[in-house]
Design an enzyme around this catalytic site. Structure first.
Site, PDB file in Angstrom:
ATOM      1  N   TYR A   1      34.967  38.186  36.808  1.00  0.00           N
ATOM      2  CA  TYR A   1      36.122  37.594  36.613  1.00  0.00           C
ATOM      3  C   TYR A   1      36.225  36.410  35.704  1.00  0.00           C
ATOM      4  CZ  TYR A   1      38.574  40.189  40.595  1.00  0.00           C
ATOM      5  OH  TYR A   1      39.242  41.049  41.191  1.00  0.00           O
TER       6      TYR A   1
ATOM      7  N   ASN B   1      44.597  42.285  47.162  1.00  0.00           N
ATOM      8  CA  ASN B   1      45.462  43.614  46.830  1.00  0.00           C
ATOM      9  C   ASN B   1      44.715  44.452  46.640  1.00  0.00           C
ATOM     10  OD1 ASN B   1      43.942  42.454  44.599  1.00  0.00           O
ATOM     11  ND2 ASN B   1      45.664  41.929  43.446  1.00  0.00           N
TER      12      ASN B   1
ATOM     13  N   LYS C   1      38.086  46.604  46.975  1.00  0.00           N
ATOM     14  CA  LYS C   1      37.653  45.432  47.378  1.00  0.00           C
ATOM     15  C   LYS C   1      37.384  45.147  48.909  1.00  0.00           C
ATOM     16  CE  LYS C   1      40.531  43.231  43.574  1.00  0.00           C
ATOM     17  NZ  LYS C   1      41.512  42.175  43.340  1.00  0.00           N
TER      18      LYS C   1
ATOM     19  N   GLU D   1      33.486  45.952  32.173  1.00  0.00           N
ATOM     20  CA  GLU D   1      33.152  46.073  33.488  1.00  0.00           C
ATOM     21  C   GLU D   1      32.370  47.507  33.705  1.00  0.00           C
ATOM     22  OE1 GLU D   1      37.124  46.373  34.733  1.00  0.00           O
ATOM     23  OE2 GLU D   1      37.604  44.228  34.021  1.00  0.00           O
TER      24      GLU D   1
ATOM     25  N   HIS E   1      40.909  46.597  42.515  1.00  0.00           N
ATOM     26  CA  HIS E   1      40.527  46.232  40.965  1.00  0.00           C
ATOM     27  C   HIS E   1      40.583  47.545  40.321  1.00  0.00           C
ATOM     28  CE1 HIS E   1      39.281  44.436  37.256  1.00  0.00           C
ATOM     29  NE2 HIS E   1      38.628  45.501  37.303  1.00  0.00           N
TER      30      HIS E   1
HETATM   31  P1  IDP Z   1      44.742  42.562  38.135  1.00  0.00           P
HETATM   32  O1  IDP Z   1      43.640  42.451  39.501  1.00  0.00           O
HETATM   33  O2  IDP Z   1      46.245  43.131  38.531  1.00  0.00           O
HETATM   34  O3  IDP Z   1      44.249  43.036  36.763  1.00  0.00           O
HETATM   35  P2  IDP Z   1      44.325  39.706  37.356  1.00  0.00           P
HETATM   36  O4  IDP Z   1      45.284  39.149  36.557  1.00  0.00           O
HETATM   37  O5  IDP Z   1      43.414  40.362  36.436  1.00  0.00           O
HETATM   38  O6  IDP Z   1      45.177  40.906  38.058  1.00  0.00           O
HETATM   39  O7  IDP Z   1      43.715  38.904  38.546  1.00  0.00           O
HETATM   40  C1  IDP Z   1      42.613  39.457  39.130  1.00  0.00           C
HETATM   41  C2  IDP Z   1      42.687  39.110  40.662  1.00  0.00           C
HETATM   42  O8  IDP Z   1      42.937  37.558  41.020  1.00  0.00           O
HETATM   43  C3  IDP Z   1      44.007  39.796  41.150  1.00  0.00           C
HETATM   44  O9  IDP Z   1      43.774  41.163  41.427  1.00  0.00           O
HETATM   45  C4  IDP Z   1      44.253  38.992  42.456  1.00  0.00           C
HETATM   46  O10 IDP Z   1      43.253  39.296  43.472  1.00  0.00           O
HETATM   47  C5  IDP Z   1      44.049  37.526  42.008  1.00  0.00           C
HETATM   48  N1  IDP Z   1      45.277  36.888  41.450  1.00  0.00           N
HETATM   49  C6  IDP Z   1      45.725  37.282  40.234  1.00  0.00           C
HETATM   50  N2  IDP Z   1      46.899  36.291  39.909  1.00  0.00           N
HETATM   51  C7  IDP Z   1      46.712  35.695  41.066  1.00  0.00           C
HETATM   52  C8  IDP Z   1      47.679  34.498  41.477  1.00  0.00           C
HETATM   53  O11 IDP Z   1      48.610  34.063  40.617  1.00  0.00           O
HETATM   54  N3  IDP Z   1      47.613  34.037  42.652  1.00  0.00           N
HETATM   55  C9  IDP Z   1      46.526  34.489  43.523  1.00  0.00           C
HETATM   56  N4  IDP Z   1      45.649  35.345  43.049  1.00  0.00           N
HETATM   57  C10 IDP Z   1      45.718  35.758  42.147  1.00  0.00           C
HETATM   58 MG    MG Z   2      42.518  42.344  35.747  1.00  0.00          MG
END
Ligand code: IDP
Ligand code: MG
Length: 176
Positions: A51, A123, A11, A137, A126
């Site tokens: 997303y 984070n 990212k 994807e 992805h």
């Molecule tokens: P993942 O990336 O671990 O698969 P997902 O639930 O698919 O997690 O969420 C996509 C992205 O959205 C995450 O990587 C993160 O950047 C963001 N995200 C997910 N949950 C939260 C949250 O509760 N607060 C803020 N950002 C979140």
């Molecule tokens: Mg995800």
């Protein structure tokens, strides 16, 4: 265990912190094979498709800004496909938990991620979470000819009036 494939994105925070090398080195512990890679300027359309499952979440609009690079002045991500035994699980294990504060410090997200005061989880990476999302994807981010293996069925389409941007005065051009 069958071979699977998974989409990884480094990212914009990962790119702006020059973590590409560190991240790819961590993934190389899996002994999985990289079968496609490129740097992508992320359009709003691509971000929203990627997303789409999160469109009702409170952090959605900031998540779109984040993946488009608007928070880091780096309007790009690196997209890779990893292939091999248990690729989805192995890659997600090295990424760590979604929330960087809960992620094991041994993982990429635990080591390099952070939570912005506005709430979005920055984070760094992805990774696809299932065979179905990996297929969706990979097809969203890559064209068949950008991948060294034939992963999914393809077809040849002939486009009328198809326009393509090419290098000006390219002496190596294979078509007229
Ligand atoms: P993942 O990336 O671990 O698969 P997902 O639930 O698919 O997690 O969420 C996509 C992205 O959205 C995450 O990587 C993160 O950047 C963001 N995200 C997910 N949950 C939260 C949250 O509760 N607060 C803020 N950002 C979140
Ligand atoms: Mg995800």
């Amino acid at each position: 265990m069958p071979n699977t494939k998974t989409l990884v994105l480094i990212k914009p925070d990962g790119l702006s912190k020059s973590l590409t090398g560190n991240i790819i080195t961590r993934f190389s512990e899996t002994r999985l094979e990289i079968i496609a890679a490129k740097i992508v300027r992320v359009s709003r359309e691509l971000a929203e498709k990627h997303y789409e499952a999160h469109k009702d979440k409170p952090f959605y609009s900031e998540l779109i800004d984040y993946i488009m690079g608007k928070l880091h002045k780096r309007h790009k991500v690196m997209a890779l496909i990893y292939y091999g035994e248990n690729a989805i699980e192995k890659i997600r294990a090295i990424c760590g938990k979604t929330n960087p504060e809960e992620a094991d410090p041994e993982t990429i997200r635990g080591q390099y991620g952070r939570i912005l005061t506005s709430g979005v989880f920055e984070n760094v990476v992805h990774a696809s979470d299932s065979i179905e999302s990996a297929e969706r994807e990979i097809k969203l981010w890559f064209e068949p000819d950008e991948i060294i293996y034939d992963l999914y069925p393809t077809e040849i389409k002939v486009f009328m009036n198809y326009k393509k941007r090419v290098w000006k005065d390219d002496p190596y051009r294979k078509y007229t």
